[in-house]
Design a protein around this motif. Structure first.
Motif, mmCIF file in Angstrom:
data_model
loop_
_atom_site.group_PDB
_atom_site.id
_atom_site.type_symbol
_atom_site.label_atom_id
_atom_site.label_comp_id
_atom_site.label_asym_id
_atom_site.label_seq_id
_atom_site.Cartn_x
_atom_site.Cartn_y
_atom_site.Cartn_z
ATOM 1 N N ASN A 244 0.834 -1.209 0.000
ATOM 2 C CA ASN A 244 0.000 0.000 0.000
ATOM 3 C C ASN A 244 0.866 1.255 0.000
ATOM 4 O OD1 ASN A 244 -2.421 -1.263 -0.070
ATOM 5 N ND2 ASN A 244 -2.883 -1.064 2.102
ATOM 6 N N TYR A 248 0.414 3.914 -2.923
ATOM 7 C CA TYR A 248 -0.188 5.237 -2.687
ATOM 8 C C TYR A 248 0.868 6.332 -2.515
ATOM 9 C CZ TYR A 248 -4.291 2.361 -2.357
ATOM 10 O OH TYR A 248 -5.287 1.468 -2.663
ATOM 11 N N ASP A 272 5.107 6.373 4.977
ATOM 12 C CA ASP A 272 5.232 6.836 3.586
ATOM 13 C C ASP A 272 4.904 8.321 3.495
ATOM 14 O OD1 ASP A 272 2.413 7.398 2.753
ATOM 15 O OD2 ASP A 272 2.118 5.246 3.054
ATOM 16 N N ILE A 277 -4.536 9.735 3.865
ATOM 17 C CA ILE A 277 -5.948 9.283 3.949
ATOM 18 C C ILE A 277 -6.750 10.355 4.693
ATOM 19 C CG2 ILE A 277 -7.459 7.421 4.778
ATOM 20 C CD1 ILE A 277 -4.822 5.691 4.926
ATOM 21 N N ARG A 291 -12.601 1.354 -0.321
ATOM 22 C CA ARG A 291 -11.493 2.062 -0.970
ATOM 23 C C ARG A 291 -11.766 3.544 -0.823
ATOM 24 N NH1 ARG A 291 -9.281 0.520 -6.310
ATOM 25 N NH2 ARG A 291 -7.367 0.778 -5.137
ATOM 26 N N ALA A 292 -10.822 4.250 -0.199
ATOM 27 C CA ALA A 292 -11.038 5.673 0.052
ATOM 28 C C ALA A 292 -10.947 6.442 -1.260
ATOM 29 C CB ALA A 292 -9.980 6.173 1.030
ATOM 30 N N THR A 297 -7.499 6.917 -5.570
ATOM 31 C CA THR A 297 -6.813 5.661 -5.316
ATOM 32 C C THR A 297 -6.886 4.659 -6.460
ATOM 33 O OG1 THR A 297 -8.780 4.894 -4.189
ATOM 34 C CG2 THR A 297 -7.037 5.748 -2.810
ATOM 35 N N GLY A 303 -6.122 -2.731 -6.716
ATOM 36 C CA GLY A 303 -6.675 -3.247 -5.447
ATOM 37 C C GLY A 303 -8.186 -3.394 -5.455
ATOM 38 N N TYR A 304 -8.662 -4.214 -4.509
ATOM 39 C CA TYR A 304 -10.099 -4.431 -4.348
ATOM 40 C C TYR A 304 -10.589 -3.878 -3.010
ATOM 41 C CZ TYR A 304 -9.766 -7.761 -8.190
ATOM 42 O OH TYR A 304 -9.561 -8.351 -9.402
ATOM 43 N N GLY A 305 -9.696 -3.255 -2.273
ATOM 44 C CA GLY A 305 -10.095 -2.789 -0.936
ATOM 45 C C GLY A 305 -10.137 -3.927 0.066
ATOM 46 N N GLY A 307 -6.990 -5.540 1.100
ATOM 47 C CA GLY A 307 -5.668 -5.702 1.728
ATOM 48 C C GLY A 307 -5.693 -5.433 3.224
ATOM 49 N N LEU A 308 -6.233 -4.286 3.622
ATOM 50 C CA LEU A 308 -6.212 -3.926 5.046
ATOM 51 C C LEU A 308 -7.167 -4.791 5.860
ATOM 52 C CD1 LEU A 308 -5.832 -0.033 5.011
ATOM 53 C CD2 LEU A 308 -4.110 -1.768 5.525
#
Ligand code: ADP
Length: 342
Positions: A244, A248, A272, A277, A291-292, A297, A303-305, A307-308
């Motif tokens: 991420n 980002y 980073d 965010i 996903r913000a 993003t 991504g598919y939202g 990961g976190l």
């Protein structure tokens, strides 16, 4: 939407049934209690009334007085019994009305966690199918367009197959991720003492190509502190945060990974200087499929939202915690708090 409506109607009918059951129990208890109360209270009144010997007048007057007194007492007893029955009926009616309200509230409270779980489940299924539908539609349309052509040059066919392979890989990755999220997360994974430096170098290995493709420098400032963790899970978790951070961040920027010891814990941070965010998004970023600000993003970020959501799940399975601080335009710091080895 349809799923939510289905969950809604299921909950409404279940609430009605549960409330009716609660009400039946309350009313049954109230009626039983009233009968017991009525019987125990009126038992002495049912015994024949007697006049004590001292209070007895002369023999001649006895018969008349006895029957008069007897009659008056019987009347009083009958009145008392009637009054008690009426009061108990009113009390039971009041309990019925109050009980109906109370039963409904209790049924709602009982069913709320089930409702939330069902909504989350149906939301998950609808999000997952939506995410799978997109690459499937792309595959379908490219194949259809290719089949409509009379002749398909070998080069185009190769491009098509390569493109289809990419989409297929995406779907495989997504379905693996979904399966990972569905695994039971209540149990801790086996935990052993591991050097956090070794974990970091493994995780860095997995993202080095991605970082190089964006010309991003990664500063490794992690000390060789031993922590109690599951090495494989921590590598995966750190890999998600590093991926991420790279995704980002701007091309040519720097990411730092560092560790700080605090009492019995080690704080492993990925810092980073990327897009950051927004405060409104922060509470949601660990939710599945969140996903913000898609306009910032998305783009070439695949991504598919998820990961976190996986990172959060992994952290619970290794007795760790994830904290995040972020400011739009300045960057983000994701910190994993891990128990130190004694
Ligand atoms: P994905 O990255 O696949 O969209 P994640 O679950 O990993 O899904 O992240 C959820 C959202 O959190 C991302 O869409 C992004 O908006 C935000 N996010 C996560 N990490 C960072 C980061 N380091 N910098 C900025 N935004 C981030």
């Amino acid at each position: 939407m349809l799923n939510n409506r289905r969950v809604g109607s299921f909950i409404t009918s279940s609430t009605a049934r549960l409330a009716a059951t609660y009400l039946a129990i309350i009313v049954l208890m109230s009626i039983s209690f009233s009968i017991i109360f009525y019987n125990s209270t009126t038992r002495p009144l049912n015994r024949p009334a007697r006049i004590s010997n001292e209070a007895r007048p002369s023999f001649g007057q006895r018969a008349i007085i006895d029957s008069q007194v007897q009659q008056a007492i019987e009347e009083r007893f009958a009145e008392a019994r009637q009054e008690l029955s009426i009061r108990l009926i009113w009390i039971n009616l009041a309990i019925l009305i109050l009980g109906a309200g109370l039963s409904y509230i209790l049924a709602r409270i009982t069913l709320r966690p089930i409702e939330e779980a069902m909504e989350a489940q149906s939301q998950f299924i609808s999000d997952a199918s939506h995410e799978l539908r997109t690459p499937l539609s792309v595959l379908q349309s490219t194949i259809e367009v290719a089949l409509r052509r009379e002749k398909l040059p070998a080069n185009d066919a190769r491009n098509l197959l390569e493109h289809n392979l990419t989409e297929t890989k995406k779907m495989k990755h997504l379905s693996n991720t979904l399966l990972e999220l569905l695994k039971d997360d209540r149990q801790l994974l086996p935990l052993t003492a591991v050097s956090v430096q070794d974990v970091t170098s493994d995780a860095l290995q997995s993202i080095i190509n991605l970082a190089q493709s964006k010309d991003i420098t990664i500063n490794d400032e992690v000390s060789p502190t031993p922590v109690i963790t599951n090495r494989h899970a921590l590598v995966q978790l750190l890999g998600i945060l590093l991926t991420n951070a790279v995704q980002y961040s701007d091309t040519g920027s720097t990411i730092t990974i560092r560790s700080d010891s605090i009492a019995n814990h080690l704080r492993l941070s990925v810092v980073d200087t990327g897009i950051g965010i927004r405060a409104v998004d922060l509470p949601h970023i660990f939710q599945r499929f969140y996903r913000a600000d898609k306009s910032r993003t998305s783009g070439d970020n695949p991504g598919y939202g998820l990961g976190l959501a996986i990172a959060d799940k992994l952290s619970r399975k290794i007795d760790a915690k994830i904290e995040v601080k972020s400011r739009p335009g300045e960057g983000s710091t994701f910190t994993i708090v891990i128990p130190k080895a004694k």
